[in-house]
Design a protein around this motif. Structure first.
Motif, PDB file in Angstrom:
ATOM      1  N   VAL A   3       0.863  -1.182   0.000  1.00 53.60           N
ATOM      2  CA  VAL A   3       0.000   0.000   0.000  1.00 53.60           C
ATOM      3  C   VAL A   3       0.898   1.229   0.000  1.00 53.60           C
ATOM      4  CG1 VAL A   3      -1.810   1.259   1.200  1.00 53.60           C
ATOM      5  CG2 VAL A   3      -1.796  -1.231   1.266  1.00 53.60           C
ATOM      6  N   ARG A   4       0.974   1.899  -1.126  1.00 49.00           N
ATOM      7  CA  ARG A   4       1.815   3.084  -1.230  1.00 49.00           C
ATOM      8  C   ARG A   4       1.444   3.847  -2.489  1.00 49.00           C
ATOM      9  NH1 ARG A   4       7.900   2.224  -2.682  1.00 49.00           N
ATOM     10  NH2 ARG A   4       7.513   4.353  -3.388  1.00 49.00           N
ATOM     11  N   ALA A 262      -6.200  -7.303   7.916  1.00 48.53           N
ATOM     12  CA  ALA A 262      -6.777  -5.956   7.888  1.00 48.53           C
ATOM     13  C   ALA A 262      -8.269  -6.005   7.568  1.00 48.53           C
ATOM     14  CB  ALA A 262      -6.041  -5.109   6.855  1.00 48.53           C
ATOM     15  N   MET A 266     -11.359  -4.681   9.819  1.00 49.93           N
ATOM     16  CA  MET A 266     -12.389  -3.772   9.344  1.00 49.93           C
ATOM     17  C   MET A 266     -13.786  -4.330   9.624  1.00 49.93           C
ATOM     18  SD  MET A 266     -12.888  -2.228   5.505  1.00 49.93           S
ATOM     19  CE  MET A 266     -13.257  -3.842   4.829  1.00 49.93           C
ATOM     20  N   ASP A 282      -8.426   0.143  16.620  1.00 45.52           N
ATOM     21  CA  ASP A 282      -7.771   1.042  15.665  1.00 45.52           C
ATOM     22  C   ASP A 282      -7.955   0.523  14.242  1.00 45.52           C
ATOM     23  OD1 ASP A 282      -6.869   2.654  17.724  1.00 45.52           O
ATOM     24  OD2 ASP A 282      -4.975   1.534  17.935  1.00 45.52           O
ATOM     25  N   LEU A 283      -8.008   1.451  13.306  1.00 45.77           N
ATOM     26  CA  LEU A 283      -8.105   1.070  11.914  1.00 45.77           C
ATOM     27  C   LEU A 283      -6.823   0.356  11.485  1.00 45.77           C
ATOM     28  CD1 LEU A 283      -9.639   4.301  10.316  1.00 45.77           C
ATOM     29  CD2 LEU A 283     -10.736   2.061  10.467  1.00 45.77           C
ATOM     30  N   PRO A 284      -6.941  -0.699  10.690  1.00 46.95           N
ATOM     31  CA  PRO A 284      -5.725  -1.374  10.193  1.00 46.95           C
ATOM     32  C   PRO A 284      -4.877  -0.405   9.371  1.00 46.95           C
ATOM     33  CG  PRO A 284      -7.686  -2.703   9.785  1.00 46.95           C
ATOM     34  CD  PRO A 284      -8.171  -1.353  10.203  1.00 46.95           C
ATOM     35  N   ARG A 285      -3.606  -0.382   9.640  1.00 44.99           N
ATOM     36  CA  ARG A 285      -2.697   0.518   8.931  1.00 44.99           C
ATOM     37  C   ARG A 285      -1.510  -0.278   8.398  1.00 44.99           C
ATOM     38  NH1 ARG A 285      -4.170   5.679   9.721  1.00 44.99           N
ATOM     39  NH2 ARG A 285      -5.494   6.165  11.521  1.00 44.99           N
ATOM     40  N   PRO A 286      -0.996   0.143   7.244  1.00 45.55           N
ATOM     41  CA  PRO A 286       0.172  -0.551   6.699  1.00 45.55           C
ATOM     42  C   PRO A 286       1.416  -0.296   7.547  1.00 45.55           C
ATOM     43  CG  PRO A 286      -0.382   1.371   5.361  1.00 45.55           C
ATOM     44  CD  PRO A 286      -1.493   1.207   6.348  1.00 45.55           C
ATOM     45  N   VAL A 287       2.270  -1.297   7.628  1.00 45.59           N
ATOM     46  CA  VAL A 287       3.544  -1.200   8.324  1.00 45.59           C
ATOM     47  C   VAL A 287       4.655  -1.297   7.288  1.00 45.59           C
ATOM     48  CG1 VAL A 287       5.053  -2.217  10.072  1.00 45.59           C
ATOM     49  CG2 VAL A 287       2.566  -2.224  10.407  1.00 45.59           C
ATOM     50  N   ASP A 288       5.435  -0.232   7.177  1.00 44.00           N
ATOM     51  CA  ASP A 288       6.480  -0.175   6.151  1.00 44.00           C
ATOM     52  C   ASP A 288       5.919  -0.384   4.758  1.00 44.00           C
ATOM     53  OD1 ASP A 288       8.439   0.268   8.073  1.00 44.00           O
ATOM     54  OD2 ASP A 288       8.850  -1.874   8.332  1.00 44.00           O
ATOM     55  N   LEU A 291       0.335  -3.897   4.068  1.00 38.48           N
ATOM     56  CA  LEU A 291      -0.890  -4.099   4.834  1.00 38.48           C
ATOM     57  C   LEU A 291      -1.160  -5.589   4.918  1.00 38.48           C
ATOM     58  CD1 LEU A 291      -3.278  -2.591   6.199  1.00 38.48           C
ATOM     59  CD2 LEU A 291      -4.501  -2.783   4.028  1.00 38.48           C
TER      60      LEU A 291
END
Length: 292
Positions: A3-4, A262, A266, A282-288, A291
């Motif tokens: 995800v970017r 993720a 959701m 918390d909303l799922p967020r990408p790490v580095d 996702l």
């Protein structure tokens, strides 16, 4: 899943995250070193290193490209099917939360039934993630997460027998549970039925043999440009082979896998919000940039 924002054309040449270069660089480096050795041998010891006609490599390369495209298409179909099934689970969970609103008008018993159904679905998708990723024990013939849906079905059956839920309401709510079950069964099928091993084995062997023999056919044609050309060809073939391996397992922890964790998060947020809760996860967020 990566995800970017889409990188610029220049950044595309140097981006490592999400590429398969980390998996295939040893093979590519070996092909380039071998190519340099073959070219040097042709230059300094012409009779020592054999020379091969480059024409067959063109034919083999075309056939190998078609075969790679076929296998990667089959692997992508598995990836896309997995994503569609988890999308169906999102829709079914939201439907259940909306359809069960009618129970809130039945007093405490109706509220408790609705909460029990929704909590069972939340636990179900969480356990399903662990099962598909191999975190929890699972066999081809046993699917423990299904116990959560049986629990929800039992709650509905008891409520129906007690007159809390009408036959029509039972049929509607049970239909949403059925959709969740069908989507999970499709995911189970994908997980337990890999692409036939013969395809993977044949492609893997052919790609390596082709790339290792490539310098012997091009050394006399392009000289010291052979290591670069052979390296690019090796990167393409080995990279497509590795990418197919990643997409073949859409529920793994690879950066290209479907982000089922993720999606499950959701679903939980949607369902807890439907219950009126305010202290949501918390909303799922990408790490580095990944996702999961």
């Amino acid at each position: 899943m990566i995800v970017r924002e889409r990188p610029s054309y220049l950044e595309l040449f140097f981006t490592l995250k999400g590429s398969v270069i980390r998996r295939v660089w040893p093979q590519c480096l070996f092909v380039m070193v071998l190519s340099a050795a073959v070219v040097g041998g042709h230059a300094w010891r012409p009779g020592l290193v054999p020379t091969l006609d480059g024409t067959p490599f063109s034919l083999v390369g075309i056939a190998l490209s078609v075969f790679l495209a076929f296998r990667n298409s089959a692997c992508y179909d598995r990836w896309w099917e997995a994503r569609k099934q988890w999308g169906a689970m999102v829709a079914a969970a939201r439907d259940l939360a909306r359809q069960s609103l009618v129970l809130e008008a039945r007093g405490e018993a109706g509220h408790a039934l609705r909460r029990g159904l929704i909590e069972a679905v939340i636990a179900y998708v969480r356990e399903l993630v662990d099962l598909l990723r191999g975190v929890a024990p699972v066999s081809q013939w046993r699917f423990p997460a299904d116990a959560r849906l049986r629990e929800a079905g039992m709650r509905l059956a008891v409520a129906r027998a007690g007159g809390l839920v009408s036959d029509i309401e039972f049929s509607i709510l049970d239909g949403s549970l059925k959709e969740l079950c069908h989507a999970a069964a499709a995911c189970e099928r994908i997980r337990t039925t890999p692409v036939p091993f013969g395809y993977t084995l044949l492609l893997h062997r052919t790609a390596h043999i082709f790339c290792f023999l490539l310098p012997f056919g091009f050394a006399d044609v392009i000289g010291w440009g052979t290591p670069i050309v052979a390296g690019l060809v090796a990167y393409t073939f080995f990279g497509l082979d590795a990418l197919g391996d990643e997409m073949e397992e859409p529920f793994s922890l690879h950066s290209s896998a479907v982000p089922i964790g993720a999606i499950a998060g959701m679903i939980e947020i949607n369902l807890r919000e439907a219950l009126g809760e305010t202290n949501l996860p918390d909303l799922p967020r990408p790490v580095d940039g990944v996702l999961l």
